[in-house]
Scaffold this motif. Structure first.
Motif, PDB file in Angstrom:
ATOM      1  N   HIS A 141       0.827  -1.191   0.000  1.00 23.15           N
ATOM      2  CA  HIS A 141       0.000   0.000   0.000  1.00 23.15           C
ATOM      3  C   HIS A 141       0.876   1.261   0.000  1.00 23.15           C
ATOM      4  N   ALA A 142       1.946   1.174   0.927  1.00 20.63           N
ATOM      5  CA  ALA A 142       2.821   2.353   1.003  1.00 20.63           C
ATOM      6  C   ALA A 142       3.570   2.557  -0.319  1.00 20.63           C
ATOM      7  N   LEU A 143       3.984   1.413  -0.930  1.00 19.96           N
ATOM      8  CA  LEU A 143       4.685   1.536  -2.196  1.00 19.96           C
ATOM      9  C   LEU A 143       3.708   2.000  -3.276  1.00 19.96           C
ATOM     10  N   TRP A 144       2.446   1.674  -3.173  1.00 20.02           N
ATOM     11  CA  TRP A 144       1.444   2.061  -4.165  1.00 20.02           C
ATOM     12  C   TRP A 144       1.174   3.539  -4.080  1.00 20.02           C
ATOM     13  N   VAL A 145       1.157   3.993  -2.811  1.00 18.83           N
ATOM     14  CA  VAL A 145       0.896   5.417  -2.616  1.00 18.83           C
ATOM     15  C   VAL A 145       2.198   6.188  -2.550  1.00 18.83           C
ATOM     16  N   VAL A 146       3.270   5.479  -2.730  1.00 19.00           N
ATOM     17  CA  VAL A 146       4.619   6.038  -2.729  1.00 19.00           C
ATOM     18  C   VAL A 146       4.884   6.714  -1.391  1.00 19.00           C
ATOM     19  N   ASP A 147       4.624   5.959  -0.412  1.00 24.86           N
ATOM     20  CA  ASP A 147       4.977   6.447   0.948  1.00 24.86           C
ATOM     21  C   ASP A 147       6.235   5.706   1.349  1.00 24.86           C
ATOM     22  N   LEU A 148       7.387   6.173   0.914  1.00 23.52           N
ATOM     23  CA  LEU A 148       8.649   5.471   1.139  1.00 23.52           C
ATOM     24  C   LEU A 148       9.031   5.425   2.599  1.00 23.52           C
ATOM     25  N   GLU A 149       8.611   6.430   3.357  1.00 23.14           N
ATOM     26  CA  GLU A 149       8.951   6.418   4.782  1.00 23.14           C
ATOM     27  C   GLU A 149       8.268   5.260   5.470  1.00 23.14           C
ATOM     28  N   LEU A 150       7.071   5.037   5.078  1.00 20.23           N
ATOM     29  CA  LEU A 150       6.336   3.911   5.664  1.00 20.23           C
ATOM     30  C   LEU A 150       6.964   2.597   5.214  1.00 20.23           C
ATOM     31  N   VAL A 151       7.401   2.589   3.960  1.00 20.57           N
ATOM     32  CA  VAL A 151       8.061   1.382   3.474  1.00 20.57           C
ATOM     33  C   VAL A 151       9.318   1.094   4.307  1.00 20.57           C
ATOM     34  N   ARG A 152      10.091   2.220   4.507  1.00 15.55           N
ATOM     35  CA  ARG A 152      11.320   2.005   5.285  1.00 15.55           C
ATOM     36  C   ARG A 152      10.998   1.533   6.694  1.00 15.55           C
ATOM     37  N   GLN A 153      10.041   2.099   7.295  1.00 16.47           N
ATOM     38  CA  GLN A 153       9.711   1.708   8.661  1.00 16.47           C
ATOM     39  C   GLN A 153       9.260   0.235   8.692  1.00 16.47           C
ATOM     40  N   SER A 154       8.470  -0.133   7.694  1.00 18.35           N
ATOM     41  CA  SER A 154       8.007  -1.533   7.659  1.00 18.35           C
ATOM     42  C   SER A 154       9.184  -2.481   7.434  1.00 18.35           C
ATOM     43  N   VAL A 155      10.072  -2.062   6.490  1.00 20.77           N
ATOM     44  CA  VAL A 155      11.259  -2.919   6.236  1.00 20.77           C
ATOM     45  C   VAL A 155      12.120  -2.993   7.481  1.00 20.77           C
ATOM     46  N   LYS A 156      12.301  -1.846   8.145  1.00 20.45           N
ATOM     47  CA  LYS A 156      13.124  -1.859   9.358  1.00 20.45           C
ATOM     48  C   LYS A 156      12.487  -2.705  10.443  1.00 20.45           C
ATOM     49  N   GLY A 157      11.159  -2.655  10.501  1.00 19.79           N
ATOM     50  CA  GLY A 157      10.484  -3.507  11.490  1.00 19.79           C
ATOM     51  C   GLY A 157      10.736  -4.971  11.225  1.00 19.79           C
ATOM     52  N   LEU A 158      10.705  -5.361   9.925  1.00 16.67           N
ATOM     53  CA  LEU A 158      10.981  -6.772   9.601  1.00 16.67           C
ATOM     54  C   LEU A 158      12.425  -7.143   9.908  1.00 16.67           C
ATOM     55  N   SER A 159      13.326  -6.197   9.655  1.00 19.26           N
ATOM     56  CA  SER A 159      14.745  -6.518   9.886  1.00 19.26           C
ATOM     57  C   SER A 159      15.071  -6.621  11.351  1.00 19.26           C
ATOM     58  N   MET A 160      14.199  -6.114  12.212  1.00 19.77           N
ATOM     59  CA  MET A 160      14.471  -6.216  13.645  1.00 19.77           C
ATOM     60  C   MET A 160      14.242  -7.626  14.196  1.00 19.77           C
ATOM     61  N   ILE A 161      13.635  -8.468  13.390  1.00 20.05           N
ATOM     62  CA  ILE A 161      13.453  -9.870  13.837  1.00 20.05           C
ATOM     63  C   ILE A 161      14.847 -10.494  13.977  1.00 20.05           C
ATOM     64  N   PRO A 162      15.201 -11.205  15.119  1.00 20.93           N
ATOM     65  CA  PRO A 162      16.561 -11.673  15.360  1.00 20.93           C
ATOM     66  C   PRO A 162      17.052 -12.644  14.310  1.00 20.93           C
ATOM     67  N   THR A 163      16.157 -13.369  13.742  1.00 21.36           N
ATOM     68  CA  THR A 163      16.599 -14.409  12.806  1.00 21.36           C
ATOM     69  C   THR A 163      16.683 -13.892  11.386  1.00 21.36           C
ATOM     70  N   VAL A 164      16.368 -12.559  11.154  1.00 19.34           N
ATOM     71  CA  VAL A 164      16.403 -12.001   9.808  1.00 19.34           C
ATOM     72  C   VAL A 164      17.711 -11.259   9.641  1.00 19.34           C
ATOM     73  N   CYS A 165      18.391 -11.613   8.527  1.00 20.01           N
ATOM     74  CA  CYS A 165      19.688 -10.947   8.261  1.00 20.01           C
ATOM     75  C   CYS A 165      19.448  -9.585   7.581  1.00 20.01           C
ATOM     76  N   ARG A 166      18.608  -9.565   6.543  1.00 22.98           N
ATOM     77  CA  ARG A 166      18.327  -8.317   5.835  1.00 22.98           C
ATOM     78  C   ARG A 166      16.977  -8.434   5.154  1.00 22.98           C
ATOM     79  N   VAL A 167      16.435  -7.317   4.891  1.00 22.52           N
ATOM     80  CA  VAL A 167      15.144  -7.252   4.208  1.00 22.52           C
ATOM     81  C   VAL A 167      15.306  -6.263   3.058  1.00 22.52           C
ATOM     82  N   ALA A 168      14.853  -6.649   1.909  1.00 17.32           N
ATOM     83  CA  ALA A 168      14.988  -5.756   0.718  1.00 17.32           C
ATOM     84  C   ALA A 168      13.652  -5.700   0.012  1.00 17.32           C
ATOM     85  N   VAL A 169      13.278  -4.449  -0.380  1.00 17.54           N
ATOM     86  CA  VAL A 169      12.055  -4.230  -1.159  1.00 17.54           C
ATOM     87  C   VAL A 169      12.487  -3.613  -2.484  1.00 17.54           C
TER      88      VAL A 169
END
Length: 611
Positions: free
Chosen positions: A63-91
Motif C-alpha cells: 500500500h505504502a509503495l502504491w501510494v509512494v509512501d517510502l517512509e512507511l516502506v522504510r519503517q516496515s522494512v526496518k520492522g521486519l529486519s528487527m526480527i533476530p533471525t532475519v539478516c536483511r530485508v529488501a524491497v
C-alpha cells in the motif's frame, strides 16, 4: 591391595565405564535429537513468524509503495529486519524503488524468502527476506542446553546409582568373597571362609558362594583324605622301615649265626678229642653274645647227675660243678622226650616243676633254657643258657641256633665217646692179639717159644752178626730115649720131665740173654746174641750138668738109669748167604753125631777158627 582386589576394581571400573558410556551416548543422542527437533521447530516457528510478519508487512509495504509512501516502506522494512533471525530485508519496486535494511551479515544468512507485492491484482514489486539459519541454530542450541544439562545430570545420577547398586549388590560381596578366599586356610578343617550371608543369598553371588563353599569343603575333604593318606603312608613307611631294619638285623644275625656254626663245624672237625673242652670254652662267649644271654654251660650226664664240663663266664657262682637231677621230675621227663626246654621266666613253671623252680630261685636265675645232647636214642648231656638280670627275648631262630650248636657238640661227644671206645677196643684187640700171638708162639706145656718166633730171633742174630762182625750161635738139645720113657712112665710123667728140662734151659739161657724154643716132642733149640755166641760151649756144659743134677729116673735108658740129653750146635761168623735154616740144619747134624757117638754128649762145631 591384592591383585584380586585390583581385578575386582577393574571389573567395577569397566562396568561403570560401560554404563557411563552407554548413558552418555544415550544422553548425547537424546540431546542431539532434541536439538534437531528444537532446530526444526525453531526454524519452522521462525519461518512461520517471518511469513506471518511478512504477510502483514506485505500489505503495508504494498500500500505504502502504491501510494509512494517510502517512509512507511522504510519503517516496515526496518520492522521486519528487527526480527533476530532475519539478516536483511529488501524491497524492490518495479518502478525502481529499492529499499534495503540489513540487520547483520553472516555465514548463516542462507535462508531466502521472497514475496510478491500486489495491489489490486497489480504486481508492483518484491519483498525479499534473508533468514539467519545459524541464529536459529543458536536459539535451538540455547533452548537445548538446559535439556542436555538435565540429561547429563540424569545420566550421571543414573550411572552413580547403578555403580552404587553394582557395588552394593555385586562388588562388595565379591570383595568379601575375595577377602575370604585370601585368608582361607585349607589346613583348618573346621574353617568356613565364605561369609554365611553370602551363602544364604538367592542370586548368582549366592550360587557362586555356595559353589566356592562346596569346593572348599571338597578341598578340605580332599586335604583331610590326603593327610590321612600321607599319615597312613608315613605309618606304612615307618612300619616298612622298621620291618626292613628288623629283617636286616635278622639277616645279619642269621649271617653271624651261620658263620659261627660254620667255624664251629670246621673247628670241631679239626679238633683233638682231648682238647674239645678248651675249644668249646672259646666258642661260648661268641654264642652267648649272639643269643643275648648272661651265661652258657655244657653238662655231661652220669646217671641222674649232671657234671659241668665248661661254663662261661668262668667267674659265675650260680653254676655248680655237679647238679643232682634225681628229684627234678620235669628235667627227667624232658630228657626222656629229648626235646628243648625254654623257661622265659621261672614264675611260669607249674606245680610239676617245684624242685626245678626252687633250685633256680636259690641261684637267682630268672630265665633258663636247656638243649639236650643226644645220639637220637637217649640224652648224654645238655647245653644250658641262663639270665639273672632280664628275662629271655627268645625266638625260633635262637632255638634253631642252639639246637644246631647242641647237635654239633653231640656229634663231638659221640665222636669222643666212640674215640674212647675205639681206643679201649684197640687196646683190647692189641692185648688179645698179643695173647693170641703168645699163645700161637708159645708151647702150651713148657711155656717156651715155638719154632716161628725162634727162627725170627735167629734171623735177627744173623743180621746183627753181619753188621757187627761177631759170631752167631745155635744149639739143638734132644732128650735121650724119651719115647721109651713115655712108654714106661706114661705121657703125663713125660710132660713133667719136659717141663723140668725146659725150666733148666730157661734158667741157663737167661744169663746169656738167649732164646729157647721147643721144636717138637723132646727136641729144643737155643740161640744166643752175637755178644754171647762165643760162650755156647759153656752154656751147653751148664745145661748138661743141671739136667744131671735133676737125677730124673729113667730105667729104660740103656746108657744109664737117669734122664740125659744130647747136644749139637754151631758157632760161626754169618754172611749174606747164611740163613736160619742152614744154621739149624748144621746144629741138627751135630746133634745127630752126638747121638751116634753114644748120647749124653755135646758136639758143637766152631767155625770161628776156620775163618
Amino acid at each position: 591391595m591384592t591383585k584380586r582386589d585390583i581385578n575386582l576394581h577393574g571389573l567395577q571400573t569397566r562396568v561403570a565405564c560401560i554404563v557411563l558410556a552407554i548413558s552418555l551416548l544415550f544422553a548425547v543422542g537424546t540431546t542431539l535429537t532434541q536439538m534437531y527437533i528444537n532446530y526444526q521447530r525453531a526454524l519452522t516457528t521462525t519461518t512461520q513468524l517471518v511469513e506471518n510478519r511478512s504477510q502483514n508487512a506485505t500489505r503495508v509495504i504494498s500500500h505504502a509503495l502504491w501510494v509512494v509512501d517510502l517512509e512507511l516502506v522504510r519503517q516496515s522494512v526496518k520492522g521486519l529486519s528487527m526480527i533476530p533471525t532475519v539478516c536483511r530485508v529488501a524491497v524492490k519496486g518495479f518502478d525502481g524503488t529499492h529499499i534495503t535494511e540489513v540487520n547483520h551479515n553472516g555465514e548463516g544468512c542462507d535462508g531466502n524468502q521472497q514475496s510478491l507485492l500486489t495491489v489490486q491484482d497489480n504486481n508492483i514489486g518484491t519483498l525479499n527476506i534473508v533468514i539467519d539459519r545459524s541464529e536459529v541454530k543458536r536459539e535451538a542450541l540455547s533452548s537445548a542446553l538446559p535439556v542436555a544439562t538435565v540429561h547429563f545430570v540424569e545420566t550421571l545420577t543414573i550411572t552413580l546409582l547403578i555403580l552404587w547398586i553394582l557395588n552394593r549388590l555385586c562388588s562388595r560381596p565379591l570383595k568379601q568373597l575375595s577377602s575370604a578366599l585370601d585368608y582361607y586356610q585349607a589346613d583348618k578343617a573346621n574353617q568356613t571362609s565364605v561369609p554365611i550371608q553370602l551363602i544364604q543369598r538367592n542370586d548368582e553371588i549366592g550360587n557362586v558362594s555356595r559353589s566356592i563353599n562346596a569346593m572348599q569343603s571338597r578341598i578340605r575333604d580332599d586335604l583331610l583324605q590326603k593327610r590321612s593318606t600321607e599319615r597312613e603312608l608315613r605309618q606304612h613307611q615307618t612300619l616298612l622301615e622298621e620291618q626292613v631294619e628288623q629283617r636286616t638285623k635278622a639277616l645279619n644275625w642269621q649271617s653271624n649265626a651261620s658263620s659261627l656254626l660254620a667255624d664251629i663245624s670246621i673247628q670241631f672237625l679239626r679238633a683233638d678229642s682231648q682238647h674239645i673242652t678248651e675249644d668249646v670254652e672259646l666258642i661260648f662267649p661268641k654264642m652267648a653274645s649272639l643269643l643275648g644271654v648272661e651265661a652258657i654251660g655244657w653238662y655231661a650226664f652220669d646217671a641222674y647227675r649232671a657234671k659241668r664240663r665248661c661254663y662261661w663266664p668262668t667267674d659265675v657262682e650260680f653254676a655248680p660243678e655237679t647238679v643232682d637231677l634225681s628229684d627234678m621230675h620235669m628235667i627227667k621227663r624232658w630228657l626222656a622226650d629229648i626235646d628243648t626246654l625254654v623257661v622265659p621266666h621261672v614264675g611260669q613253671l607249674g606245680d610239676d616243676a617245684i624242685n626245678e623252680r626252687s633250685w633256680l630261685r636259690q641261684r637267682h636265675i630268672l630265665s633258663f633254657a636247656a638243649f639236650p645232647l643226644t645220639d637220637g636214642r637217649k640224652s648224654f648231656g645238655m647245653i644250658t643258657v641262663a639270665n639273672r638280670q632280664l628275662p629271655f627275648i627268645w625266638d625260633n631262630s635262637k632255638t634253631l641256633l642252639l639246637k644246631r650248636f647242641a647237635t654239633a657238640i653231640s656229634e663231638v661227644m659221640i665222636r669222643e665217646r666212640n674215640h674212647f671206645a675205639m681206643e679201649e677196643l684197640q687196646e683190647e684187640l692189641i692185648i688179645a692179639n698179643e695173647k693170641l700171638k703168645v699163645q700161637a708162639e708159645t708151647d702150651d706145656l713148657t711155656r717156651l717159644s715155638t719154632r716161628r718166633p725162634f727162627k725170627r730171633e735167629l734171623k735177627n742174630h744173623i743180621y746183627d752178626g753181619i753188621e757187627s762182625g761177631l759170631p752167631v750161635a745155635v744149639m739143638m738139645i734132644d732128650i735121650d730115649h724119651f719115647k721109651a720113657y713115655n712108654d714106661e712112665y706114661g705121657h703125663l710123667q713125660g710132660d713133667e720131665v719136659l717141663t723140668k728140662i725146659a725150666r733148666v734151659l730157661l734158667t741157663q739161657t737167661e744169663a746169656y740173654q738167649g732164646s729157647v724154643a721147643r721144636f717138637g716132642g723132646e727136641e729144643f733149640a737155643i740161640t744166643l746174641p752175637t755178644q754171647y755166641a762165643s760162650q755156647l760151649n759153656t752154656l751147653a756144659d751148664g745145661i748138661r750138668d743141671d739136667i744131671a743134677e735133676l737125677a730124673l729116673t729113667h730105667v729104660k735108658n740103656p746108657d744109664g738109669d737117669v734122664i740125659t740129653v744130647s747136644i749139637g750146635g754151631i758157632v760161626t761168623y754169618p754172611s749174606n748167604e747164611t740163613s736160619d735154616s742152614y744154621l739149624l740144619e748144621m746144629a741138627d747134624q751135630r746133634l745127630y753125631q752126638a747121638k751116634e757117638e753114644g748120647r749124653d754128649r755135646i758136639n758143637i762145631l766152631d767155625q770161628r777158627e776156620e775163618k
